[in-house]
Motif scaffolding. Sequence first.
Motif, mmCIF file in Angstrom:
data_model
loop_
_atom_site.group_PDB
_atom_site.id
_atom_site.type_symbol
_atom_site.label_atom_id
_atom_site.label_comp_id
_atom_site.label_asym_id
_atom_site.label_seq_id
_atom_site.Cartn_x
_atom_site.Cartn_y
_atom_site.Cartn_z
ATOM 1 N N ALA A 1 -6.431 -7.690 -14.069
ATOM 2 C CA ALA A 1 -5.634 -7.296 -12.905
ATOM 3 C C ALA A 1 -6.037 -5.908 -12.431
ATOM 4 O O ALA A 1 -6.234 -4.997 -13.245
ATOM 5 C CB ALA A 1 -4.145 -7.324 -13.251
ATOM 6 N N GLN B 1 1.037 3.506 -8.441
ATOM 7 C CA GLN B 1 0.991 2.075 -8.739
ATOM 8 C C GLN B 1 -0.421 1.628 -9.118
ATOM 9 O O GLN B 1 -0.586 0.725 -9.943
ATOM 10 C CB GLN B 1 1.510 1.259 -7.561
ATOM 11 C CG GLN B 1 1.701 -0.222 -7.851
ATOM 12 C CD GLN B 1 2.673 -0.488 -9.005
ATOM 13 O OE1 GLN B 1 3.595 0.299 -9.232
ATOM 14 N NE2 GLN B 1 2.477 -1.584 -9.719
ATOM 15 N N SER C 1 2.084 -4.124 -14.540
ATOM 16 C CA SER C 1 2.563 -2.741 -14.593
ATOM 17 C C SER C 1 3.953 -2.646 -15.224
ATOM 18 O O SER C 1 4.466 -1.543 -15.430
ATOM 19 C CB SER C 1 2.598 -2.136 -13.183
ATOM 20 O OG SER C 1 3.595 -2.735 -12.377
ATOM 21 N N ARG D 1 0.861 -11.880 -10.152
ATOM 22 C CA ARG D 1 2.188 -11.703 -9.559
ATOM 23 C C ARG D 1 2.645 -12.890 -8.712
ATOM 24 O O ARG D 1 3.836 -13.063 -8.501
ATOM 25 C CB ARG D 1 2.210 -10.432 -8.705
ATOM 26 C CG ARG D 1 2.107 -9.160 -9.510
ATOM 27 C CD ARG D 1 2.021 -7.939 -8.592
ATOM 28 N NE ARG D 1 0.810 -7.951 -7.783
ATOM 29 C CZ ARG D 1 0.496 -7.052 -6.860
ATOM 30 N NH1 ARG D 1 1.336 -6.048 -6.611
ATOM 31 N NH2 ARG D 1 -0.635 -7.134 -6.175
ATOM 32 N N ASP E 1 3.782 -9.181 -13.616
ATOM 33 C CA ASP E 1 3.359 -7.904 -13.058
ATOM 34 C C ASP E 1 2.936 -7.044 -14.239
ATOM 35 O O ASP E 1 3.776 -6.589 -15.022
ATOM 36 C CB ASP E 1 4.504 -7.254 -12.292
ATOM 37 C CG ASP E 1 4.121 -5.919 -11.658
ATOM 38 O OD1 ASP E 1 3.047 -5.377 -12.002
ATOM 39 O OD2 ASP E 1 4.897 -5.409 -10.830
ATOM 40 N N ARG F 1 -0.546 2.567 -12.703
ATOM 41 C CA ARG F 1 0.297 1.656 -13.494
ATOM 42 C C ARG F 1 -0.393 0.315 -13.708
ATOM 43 O O ARG F 1 -0.352 -0.255 -14.802
ATOM 44 C CB ARG F 1 1.640 1.428 -12.784
ATOM 45 C CG ARG F 1 2.598 2.587 -12.812
ATOM 46 C CD ARG F 1 3.976 2.161 -12.328
ATOM 47 N NE ARG F 1 4.820 3.317 -12.052
ATOM 48 C CZ ARG F 1 5.096 3.776 -10.832
ATOM 49 N NH1 ARG F 1 4.589 3.160 -9.769
ATOM 50 N NH2 ARG F 1 5.853 4.832 -10.672
ATOM 51 N N THR F 2 -1.014 -0.210 -12.659
ATOM 52 C CA THR F 2 -1.649 -1.524 -12.751
ATOM 53 C C THR F 2 -2.972 -1.458 -13.508
ATOM 54 O O THR F 2 -3.200 -2.220 -14.453
ATOM 55 C CB THR F 2 -1.893 -2.091 -11.344
ATOM 56 O OG1 THR F 2 -0.640 -2.196 -10.645
ATOM 57 C CG2 THR F 2 -2.546 -3.468 -11.413
ATOM 58 N N ASP F 3 -3.844 -0.542 -13.096
ATOM 59 C CA ASP F 3 -5.223 -0.546 -13.577
ATOM 60 C C ASP F 3 -5.405 0.096 -14.946
ATOM 61 O O ASP F 3 -6.327 -0.269 -15.671
ATOM 62 C CB ASP F 3 -6.124 0.183 -12.569
ATOM 63 C CG ASP F 3 -6.208 -0.532 -11.231
ATOM 64 O OD1 ASP F 3 -5.461 -1.509 -11.026
ATOM 65 O OD2 ASP F 3 -7.006 -0.111 -10.377
ATOM 66 N N GLY G 1 -1.415 -1.145 -17.165
ATOM 67 C CA GLY G 1 -1.428 -2.595 -17.348
ATOM 68 C C GLY G 1 -2.443 -3.027 -18.390
ATOM 69 O O GLY G 1 -2.167 -3.895 -19.231
#
Length: 289
Positions: A94, A112, A68, A41, A66, A115-117, A120
Amino acid sequence: MSDNNEYQGRIVVITGASSGFGRGTALELAKRGASVVLAARSPEALTELAQECETAGGRAMAVPTDVSDRNAVAALTDKAVARFGRIDVWINGAGVAAVGRFDQVPLEDHEQVIRTDLLGVTYGSHHAMSHFRARGKGTLINIASALGKIPTPLYASYVASKFGVVGLGDALRQELGEEKITDIRVCTVMPMAHETEFFEHAGNYTGKKAVPIPPTYDPKTTIDELVRLVVEPEDEVITGWQGGPFSFLHRLMPKAIEKLMAGNTNAVQMGESMPAPKTSGIIHQPSKA
């Protein structure tokens, strides 16, 4: 470690490249002559890392991303192919975490983290696998966690995400196996706790400083394995020498090991750690460091 000639000209996408395992892996691959596409990011951190990678001997491109955001991951794929013509290896690195009792962590932080782990990794894996199937070869490396095999309290959404990443790798390997495809590999890396910025960057709602679950390892332990997997892929790798025996014991007596894990985590995080204010860490924005 494999001969450096095996890395020359490899095109490797790395998400989570600005710190921790991602940053270390990018530098090591660049030293061996690989071309790295750096995604995270923070534009400033990526620009600095890209310069370091090129000084080390590799080619590098920084793509602020990003993970996510599914459209951002699609753009990352397109930019990597436009610059280098192909992708040989994709490393999904990430990750963020929220530490605290499940109901005391804000729901937006849990969302979040997932969403990221998990999402993503799903986005990156989807684009990587589509590209590899079109080319007929490639290696996908997803960084999960030892907590993707053995749960622990105070990390609920992180554990849920990492269990998902482990399952995703299993399912993708099953698909490839049923089609008898051997030139596309899916690797899942499951680190134990390491001495990285991870805990400093985590969202933390425990009232205590976030600390790793012992034992902890030098990040080089996992970085070396990630670099090796680029040319010597394996299905699953647990990094940190105690991880393998611990996972084996968990299969034999899961309840006992999970009780041990829970007691250890709670004692270290809630009993020994120094007081600290509540924070969302870098869950919603990149580190300013």
